[in-house]
Design a protein around this motif. Structure first.
Motif, mmCIF file in Angstrom:
data_model
loop_
_atom_site.group_PDB
_atom_site.id
_atom_site.type_symbol
_atom_site.label_atom_id
_atom_site.label_comp_id
_atom_site.label_asym_id
_atom_site.label_seq_id
_atom_site.Cartn_x
_atom_site.Cartn_y
_atom_site.Cartn_z
ATOM 1 N N ALA A 1 -24.743 -19.590 -37.082
ATOM 2 C CA ALA A 1 -25.102 -20.951 -37.483
ATOM 3 C C ALA A 1 -24.304 -21.973 -36.685
ATOM 4 O O ALA A 1 -23.135 -21.755 -36.373
ATOM 5 C CB ALA A 1 -24.838 -21.147 -38.977
ATOM 6 N N PHE B 1 -18.380 -25.361 -45.673
ATOM 7 C CA PHE B 1 -17.071 -24.715 -45.683
ATOM 8 C C PHE B 1 -16.345 -25.033 -46.976
ATOM 9 O O PHE B 1 -16.237 -26.197 -47.372
ATOM 10 C CB PHE B 1 -16.240 -25.177 -44.482
ATOM 11 N N PHE C 1 -28.152 -26.144 -45.282
ATOM 12 C CA PHE C 1 -27.212 -25.256 -44.598
ATOM 13 C C PHE C 1 -27.870 -23.921 -44.281
ATOM 14 O O PHE C 1 -28.783 -23.483 -44.974
ATOM 15 C CB PHE C 1 -25.977 -24.994 -45.470
ATOM 16 N N LEU D 1 -19.288 -20.736 -45.479
ATOM 17 C CA LEU D 1 -18.023 -20.132 -45.070
ATOM 18 C C LEU D 1 -17.027 -20.407 -46.190
ATOM 19 O O LEU D 1 -16.767 -21.565 -46.520
ATOM 20 C CB LEU D 1 -17.527 -20.736 -43.749
ATOM 21 N N ALA E 1 -21.816 -15.983 -38.447
ATOM 22 C CA ALA E 1 -22.893 -16.431 -39.331
ATOM 23 C C ALA E 1 -24.168 -16.734 -38.568
ATOM 24 O O ALA E 1 -25.254 -16.807 -39.164
ATOM 25 C CB ALA E 1 -22.443 -17.665 -40.109
ATOM 26 N N TYR F 1 -12.628 -21.096 -37.227
ATOM 27 C CA TYR F 1 -13.897 -21.649 -37.717
ATOM 28 C C TYR F 1 -15.033 -21.288 -36.760
ATOM 29 O O TYR F 1 -16.142 -20.981 -37.203
ATOM 30 C CB TYR F 1 -13.797 -23.160 -37.855
ATOM 31 N N ARG G 1 -24.504 -26.875 -39.566
ATOM 32 C CA ARG G 1 -25.325 -26.189 -40.560
ATOM 33 C C ARG G 1 -24.486 -25.268 -41.454
ATOM 34 O O ARG G 1 -25.025 -24.428 -42.163
ATOM 35 C CB ARG G 1 -26.412 -25.380 -39.864
ATOM 36 N N CYS G 2 -23.163 -25.479 -41.405
ATOM 37 C CA CYS G 2 -22.250 -24.659 -42.207
ATOM 38 C C CYS G 2 -21.626 -25.480 -43.324
ATOM 39 O O CYS G 2 -21.205 -26.621 -43.115
ATOM 40 C CB CYS G 2 -21.128 -24.093 -41.333
ATOM 41 N N ALA H 1 -25.475 -21.407 -43.536
ATOM 42 C CA ALA H 1 -24.365 -20.505 -43.832
ATOM 43 C C ALA H 1 -23.338 -21.179 -44.723
ATOM 44 O O ALA H 1 -23.163 -22.399 -44.682
ATOM 45 C CB ALA H 1 -23.692 -20.043 -42.538
ATOM 46 N N MET I 1 -18.744 -29.487 -39.692
ATOM 47 C CA MET I 1 -19.175 -28.793 -40.907
ATOM 48 C C MET I 1 -19.115 -29.734 -42.105
ATOM 49 O O MET I 1 -18.451 -30.767 -42.069
ATOM 50 C CB MET I 1 -18.279 -27.574 -41.164
ATOM 51 N N ALA J 1 -18.403 -19.229 -37.717
ATOM 52 C CA ALA J 1 -19.746 -19.771 -37.489
ATOM 53 C C ALA J 1 -20.545 -18.871 -36.556
ATOM 54 O O ALA J 1 -21.755 -18.666 -36.754
ATOM 55 C CB ALA J 1 -19.650 -21.180 -36.919
#
Length: 214
Positions: A171, A178, A13, A17, A169, A162, A175-176, A15, A194, A166
């Motif tokens: 991203a 959550f 990842f 969240l 971030a 969302y 690549r997040c 980021a 995500m 993102a």
């Protein structure tokens, strides 16, 4: 519990969240419960009125302040239950002023996210005073960004919030990671690509972040 598996890379990842309430911040309902017992109401009555979408949604979308929300809750309590106006206002005010604290295990894990070079964004369905509350807990510097539904005018599980998170971030959704205590919010994140973690305790977060220790 992680609801979709990250790819097997050294850094799956870019980021994280993360929700705030019932993940980072927790409330003490004891004062309200004591007032409800004194008023002859079942425990949880005030919360059931206050958190009904009709009462709560305007607060979370920034259309009303916490004080206005508490007054609306008091009005509804006074109309629907055998309560005097002062008693209804006392209950609603106590709920709005419920003591809260931060889970230090969760905070420590999240500080590790930024220390590892990942972006951390808090994504919360919250009132306009969320920033003040974070400062009161000493968490004003916890995240790179805070996405508050009351400021954005859109709340989870709407896809837009969302995307805002993102974007801040920097991203891509895939690549997040959550994290949220509401399954429907997690499922909405997963639908966007995500990886979702349904938070039920610090062990869920630690498990999802285990890759940071490798």
């Amino acid at each position: 519990m992680t609801t979709s598996a990250p790819s097997a890379t050294a850094r799956p990842f870019d980021a994280v969240l993360c929700d705030v309430d019932n993940v980072i911040r927790f409330y003490d309902s004891t004062p309200v419960a004591e007032l409800e017992r004194a008023a002859g109401l079942p425990e949880g009555t005030t919360a059931s009125v206050a958190f009904h979408p009709e009462q709560l949604d305007p607060l979370l979308l920034g259309k009303t302040t916490k004080e206005q929300w508490a007054q609306a809750v008091a009005d509804r309590l006074g109309d629907g239950f055998p309560l005097s106006g002062p008693r209804a206002r006392e209950l609603a005010g106590a709920l709005a002023r419920s003591p809260f604290w931060a889970d230090e295990d969760v905070v420590s894990a999240l500080r590790g996210v930024r220390a590892a070079g990942l972006s951390l964004v808090l994504v919360s369905n919250a009132a306009l005073d969320l920033g003040e509350d974070l400062a009161a807990m000493g968490l004003e510097d916890l995240a790179d960004h805070v996405v508050n539904s009351a400021l954005e005018g859109v709340a989870k599980p709407d896809p837009e919030i969302y995307s805002i998170a993102a974007g801040l971030a920097g991203a891509a959704p895939e690549r997040c990671l959550f994290v949220d205590d509401h399954r429907e919010n997690v499922e909405a994140a997963v639908a966007l690509g995500m990886t979702g973690v349904h938070f039920r305790g610090p062990e869920d977060l630690r498990g999802a972040l285990a890759f940071l220790d490798r």
